[in-house]
Design an enzyme around this catalytic site. Sequence first.
Site, PDB file in Angstrom:
ATOM      1  CB  THR A  13      53.617  76.283  11.499  1.00 37.30           C
ATOM      2  OG1 THR A  13      52.458  75.590  11.020  1.00 37.30           O
ATOM      3  CG2 THR A  13      54.572  76.569  10.341  1.00 37.30           C
ATOM      4  CB  ALA A  14      53.263  70.956  11.088  1.00 35.19           C
ATOM      5  CE  LYS A  45      38.908  70.893  16.937  1.00 35.64           C
ATOM      6  NZ  LYS A  45      39.188  71.624  18.164  1.00 35.64           N
ATOM      7  CG  MET A  66      45.045  68.233   9.773  1.00 37.49           C
ATOM      8  SD  MET A  66      43.826  69.415  10.382  1.00 37.49           S
ATOM      9  CE  MET A  66      44.249  70.884   9.430  1.00 37.49           C
ATOM     10  CG  ASP A  70      44.748  69.700  20.119  1.00 38.07           C
ATOM     11  OD1 ASP A  70      45.899  69.232  19.998  1.00 38.07           O
ATOM     12  OD2 ASP A  70      44.422  70.826  19.712  1.00 38.07           O
TER      13      ASP A  70
END
Length: 466
Positions: free
Chosen positions: A337-338, A276, A390, A254
């Site tokens: 992870t971010a 997405k 997000m 993605d």
Amino acid sequence: MTQEATYLPIALRLDDARALVVGGGQVAGNKLRLLLERCPDITVCGVLSDPEILQAVETGRIQHDTRPLDLTLIRTLLPDMRLVFAATEDEDFNREVAAEARKAGVNICVVDDPAPSTFITPAIIDRTPVQIAISTNGAAPVLARRLRTQIEALLPDGLSRLARFMQAQRGWIRQAQPDTQIRRRAWENFVDGIGAERALRGEDEAATASLEATLKGVPREGEVWLVGAGPGDPDLLTLAALRLMQNADTVLYDQLVPAAIMDRVRRDAERVFVGKKRSNHSLPQDGINEELIRRAKAGQRVLRLKGGDPFIFGRGGEEMEALVDAGITVRVIPGITAASGCGAAAGIPLTHRDCAQSCVFVTGHARADGTLNLDWPSLAKKGQTLAIYMGLAPMADLCAQLQAHGLPPDWPAAVIEHGTRHDQRVHVATLATLPALILERRVASPALTLVGEVVTHRRSIHHQET
């Protein structure tokens, strides 16, 4: 001009040989380390100072000839030796040892001095029985070591298990299938398929079943790998991720996976974009699940490459459930992870004993009606860090709700844009000023928001100060 020395790379058998190490310091210890698991009969001569050599002598793993170190002793020892390392601190004496070894027809390596040597030691990657040697003909040992590091990063830790498994199967396979061409094709399909992955993990029974099926011509079994690609910097990929990226037949990815990471994927693998974006899904989640299942049932090794970690706001759990329910073999490879990757790259600790004893990961993904459904009282607390994924689109609502539920307007906050990448930007503000700052600076996804007093402990360590 002196002609450049040429070398023939060979694997020398030493399990029935004697070896001599001349010298007792650190350099000699480095060479002894190469011999210890390969040669049963090792003699060292000279004054001993290296701890590893001393320990090997004390435990009886090697012999120490205590006679005075001179050429007379060397001449006495040489006839019984298959190879010699000259590793004293006396360059002239090392060369004299080399001359004597050449006269006796014994292979000699003078450490860091290729000219008088008859052999040199390459940089070695050891996954016994698999060994990979890298040599620059003695011209650039540091380069050889760097190349070894790069190659070693691509090799699985279980390579030794795979090689031993394949060795153990050769006898019955030769009897079961006398045709050399068919056997070779079966081995190639095994190595390229799920069987090799099983052997790498030490699942010998399952690996044997895969090999038997391959030998009978049964279609290759497919598998899906849910792999975390980390926050963006290719150097943060795990070794397991890199290996599977090189083995996949198909890659579903993605927009959170940057081009720099996709460049590490096997060149001839089919690439399928299933990205997405907000309100614009290239392929809905059910469609992604169906595509993974379809390709695996067709015998493909499918890599589902996901930004960050597959099980942290990455829908990896949904995909795993769908695949397992469909009878597909699944492997999950975690990624950085971010929150941890971006925080580290921005110089912002996620926890700090003075102000943050916990860290909460939250998704800022809004519901269909645009609202956020979060436990605001538990989030609007001091003494913790909020890592919001997000959260760009609903930022105004996020900041307003946190203030409405108890955090002050001047509470520290920061957005890390394109974290860990070369174009990373860090935007430091407060809950009151952050929404306007994001609009003013046109901050773009991917971005991570950190809220808490840890932001005040930020230090600029790698990237552009903003």
